[in-house]
Write a protein that holds these residues in place. Sequence first.
Motif, PDB file in Angstrom:
ATOM      1  N   UNK A 115       0.894  -1.203  -0.150  1.00 20.08           N
ATOM      2  CA  UNK A 115       0.303  -0.309   0.337  1.00 20.08           C
ATOM      3  C   UNK A 115       1.173   1.387  -0.127  1.00 20.08           C
ATOM      4  N   UNK A 116       0.638   2.324  -0.934  1.00 22.64           N
ATOM      5  CA  UNK A 116       1.449   3.020  -1.160  1.00 22.64           C
ATOM      6  C   UNK A 116       0.721   5.158  -1.148  1.00 22.64           C
ATOM      7  N   UNK A 117      -0.785   4.481  -0.588  1.00 19.83           N
ATOM      8  CA  UNK A 117      -1.306   5.755  -0.482  1.00 19.83           C
ATOM      9  C   UNK A 117      -0.502   7.193  -0.922  1.00 19.83           C
ATOM     10  N   UNK A 118       0.146   7.367  -0.004  1.00 18.09           N
ATOM     11  CA  UNK A 118       1.300   8.866   0.209  1.00 18.09           C
ATOM     12  C   UNK A 118       2.345   8.912  -0.726  1.00 18.09           C
ATOM     13  N   UNK A 119       2.250   8.556  -2.136  1.00 19.57           N
ATOM     14  CA  UNK A 119       3.091   8.620  -3.253  1.00 19.57           C
ATOM     15  C   UNK A 119       2.435   8.837  -4.767  1.00 19.57           C
ATOM     16  N   UNK A 120       3.222  10.395  -5.354  1.00 16.00           N
ATOM     17  CA  UNK A 120       2.444  10.109  -6.211  1.00 16.00           C
ATOM     18  C   UNK A 120       2.001   9.521  -7.464  1.00 16.00           C
ATOM     19  N   UNK A 121       1.647   9.858  -8.540  1.00 17.08           N
ATOM     20  CA  UNK A 121       0.946   8.709  -9.890  1.00 17.08           C
ATOM     21  C   UNK A 121       2.803   8.454 -10.087  1.00 17.08           C
ATOM     22  N   UNK A 122       3.494   9.523 -10.355  1.00 16.13           N
ATOM     23  CA  UNK A 122       4.878   8.954 -11.042  1.00 16.13           C
ATOM     24  C   UNK A 122       5.814   8.411 -10.140  1.00 16.13           C
ATOM     25  N   UNK A 123       6.020   8.878  -8.642  1.00 19.22           N
ATOM     26  CA  UNK A 123       6.673   7.552  -8.028  1.00 19.22           C
ATOM     27  C   UNK A 123       6.250   6.286  -8.144  1.00 19.22           C
ATOM     28  N   UNK A 124       5.386   6.393  -7.799  1.00 16.16           N
ATOM     29  CA  UNK A 124       4.565   4.916  -7.549  1.00 16.16           C
ATOM     30  C   UNK A 124       5.410   4.186  -8.707  1.00 16.16           C
ATOM     31  N   UNK A 125       5.169   4.829 -10.522  1.00  6.45           N
ATOM     32  CA  UNK A 125       5.451   3.835 -11.500  1.00  6.45           C
ATOM     33  C   UNK A 125       6.543   4.073 -11.669  1.00  6.45           C
ATOM     34  N   UNK A 126       7.728   4.532 -10.372  1.00  2.00           N
ATOM     35  CA  UNK A 126       9.122   4.335 -10.210  1.00  2.00           C
ATOM     36  C   UNK A 126       9.591   3.209  -9.395  1.00  2.00           C
ATOM     37  N   UNK A 127       8.665   2.468  -8.586  1.00  2.00           N
ATOM     38  CA  UNK A 127       9.181   2.036  -7.638  1.00  2.00           C
ATOM     39  C   UNK A 127       9.913   0.625  -7.724  1.00  2.00           C
ATOM     40  N   UNK A 128       9.554   0.016  -8.686  1.00  2.00           N
ATOM     41  CA  UNK A 128       9.930  -1.113  -8.985  1.00  2.00           C
ATOM     42  C   UNK A 128      11.078  -1.079 -10.087  1.00  2.00           C
ATOM     43  N   UNK A 129      11.396   0.126 -11.050  1.00  2.00           N
ATOM     44  CA  UNK A 129      12.980   0.008 -11.297  1.00  2.00           C
ATOM     45  C   UNK A 129      13.920   0.822  -9.771  1.00  2.00           C
ATOM     46  N   UNK A 130      13.280   1.320  -9.288  1.00  2.00           N
ATOM     47  CA  UNK A 130      14.308   2.182  -8.141  1.00  2.00           C
ATOM     48  C   UNK A 130      14.207   0.760  -7.368  1.00  2.00           C
ATOM     49  N   UNK A 131      13.880  -0.587  -7.658  1.00  2.00           N
ATOM     50  CA  UNK A 131      13.484  -2.043  -6.405  1.00  2.00           C
ATOM     51  C   UNK A 131      15.063  -2.464  -7.227  1.00  2.00           C
ATOM     52  N   UNK A 132      15.144  -2.369  -8.806  1.00  2.00           N
ATOM     53  CA  UNK A 132      16.475  -2.370  -9.179  1.00  2.00           C
ATOM     54  C   UNK A 132      17.794  -2.250  -8.923  1.00  2.00           C
ATOM     55  N   UNK A 133      17.856  -1.040  -8.883  1.00  2.00           N
ATOM     56  CA  UNK A 133      18.768  -0.290  -8.692  1.00  2.00           C
ATOM     57  C   UNK A 133      18.836   0.046  -7.092  1.00  2.00           C
ATOM     58  N   UNK A 134      18.078  -0.540  -6.693  1.00  2.00           N
ATOM     59  CA  UNK A 134      18.655  -0.327  -4.765  1.00  2.00           C
ATOM     60  C   UNK A 134      19.337  -1.560  -4.629  1.00  2.00           C
ATOM     61  N   UNK A 135      18.382  -2.775  -5.832  1.00  2.00           N
ATOM     62  CA  UNK A 135      19.118  -4.147  -5.295  1.00  2.00           C
ATOM     63  C   UNK A 135      21.190  -4.402  -5.385  1.00  2.00           C
ATOM     64  N   UNK A 136      20.572  -3.604  -7.026  1.00  2.00           N
ATOM     65  CA  UNK A 136      22.677  -3.138  -6.960  1.00  2.00           C
ATOM     66  C   UNK A 136      23.487  -2.763  -6.566  1.00  2.00           C
ATOM     67  N   UNK A 137      23.322  -1.338  -5.991  1.00  2.00           N
ATOM     68  CA  UNK A 137      23.263  -1.233  -4.885  1.00  2.00           C
ATOM     69  C   UNK A 137      24.266  -2.077  -3.556  1.00  2.00           C
ATOM     70  N   UNK A 138      22.936  -2.598  -3.331  1.00  2.00           N
ATOM     71  CA  UNK A 138      23.492  -3.662  -2.300  1.00  2.00           C
ATOM     72  C   UNK A 138      24.038  -4.472  -2.297  1.00  2.00           C
ATOM     73  N   UNK A 139      24.328  -5.208  -3.937  1.00  2.00           N
ATOM     74  CA  UNK A 139      25.145  -6.417  -4.607  1.00  2.00           C
ATOM     75  C   UNK A 139      26.420  -6.098  -4.365  1.00  2.00           C
ATOM     76  N   UNK A 140      26.815  -4.204  -4.661  1.00  2.00           N
ATOM     77  CA  UNK A 140      28.106  -3.891  -4.961  1.00  2.00           C
ATOM     78  C   UNK A 140      28.595  -3.650  -2.854  1.00  2.00           C
TER      79      UNK A 140
END
Length: 367
Positions: free
Chosen positions: A146-171
């Motif tokens: 549930x992400x009621x407090x996020x704009x439509x634009x940010x909600x559409x970016x959560x999935x690609x943001x998870x990709x880069x958060x994972x890459x950052x942690x892998x490094x």
Amino acid sequence: MGRAAVLTGPKTLEIQRFPLRGIRPDEILVKVEACGICGTDIHCYNSDPFGLAPVVLGHEGTGEVMQVGSEVKMDSVGKPVQVGDKIVTSILENSQECMIAKYNPLKSNLCDDLKVYGLLPDEPDNHFNGYFGEYLIIRPGSSFFVVNDMSLELRCLIEPAAVVCHAYQRAKDVGMRLNFRARVVVQGCGPIGLLMIAVLRTAGVNNIIAIDGNPDRLKLAAELGADETLNYKDYSGIDDLAAKVESLTKGVGAHAGFQVTGVPQAFANLFKCIRRGGGICEVGHFVDGGECSINPHQDICRKEITVTGSWVYNSFEYPNAYHFLQRAERIGLPVASLVTHKFPLDRIQDAFDVNLRQEGVKVVVEA
């Protein structure tokens, strides 16, 4: 009834109407609001490499809860879920037969049976398995938030943001230096590369060098936290470009590099920009783009380079991506500006054409 954009074959999208079945007690019905076009969607559109057609694509999406099954009470982090909530979802949890998930849940993203909405085969009684439609049925075993407090634009970016958060942690997990004084190269300034820059800046890395061939994307890279932007087209070759990187890193090269282009030769080139004892995280090759040549002695052994790969993400990294985007906005990074184009579902072909021409950055289809 509801509409969905069906990929019926390579480069063929058709808006079709399907009956919408009733949800079961362990399911959720979502009215789709929007979904970003991912590079994986483009690969599927071009050649259907996974043999999924007919299929409804789209996994960078968000929507509003229309119905909640009687057995569903909370999202994946314990927030109550009810009609009207804004939610995101992408991954279905892995099957119990997967040995990787069973013995190392933190590596469940490496399961061969990893399932992602928008990359699920069509079903006789449910055609709403991807976000490029008017509805999505969230099935049991899915992670959702549930992400009621996020704009439509940010909600559409959560999935690609998870990709880069994972890459950052892998490094970080393999010991790459990503502290305040680290000098880091991000090679490729598409949506994932730009979000990678924003993650690094948000995490406190103060010396980021962005490399790309598109001046507009390099400008946005600077706005998102890159200290230096290099257009590789301005250099005679990799040796010339690497010399420039060395001049920006006290003559020894970067501590770390993130390869986010999906171009095999770019991966080989990045080794030339990394100092002895540094590291590279490969993020860009989510499909097989071919092979490249490196020199094991010059590029890895004598420099003791650490090389790691980053593959998708785990479901528990969605909350991390959510907090990254919120933090990025609070410190003034214009992450929402990555969404540069919006098209209605009826014009999804136009949306794909804009993406294929690499106009703008993140193209979104609104239902």
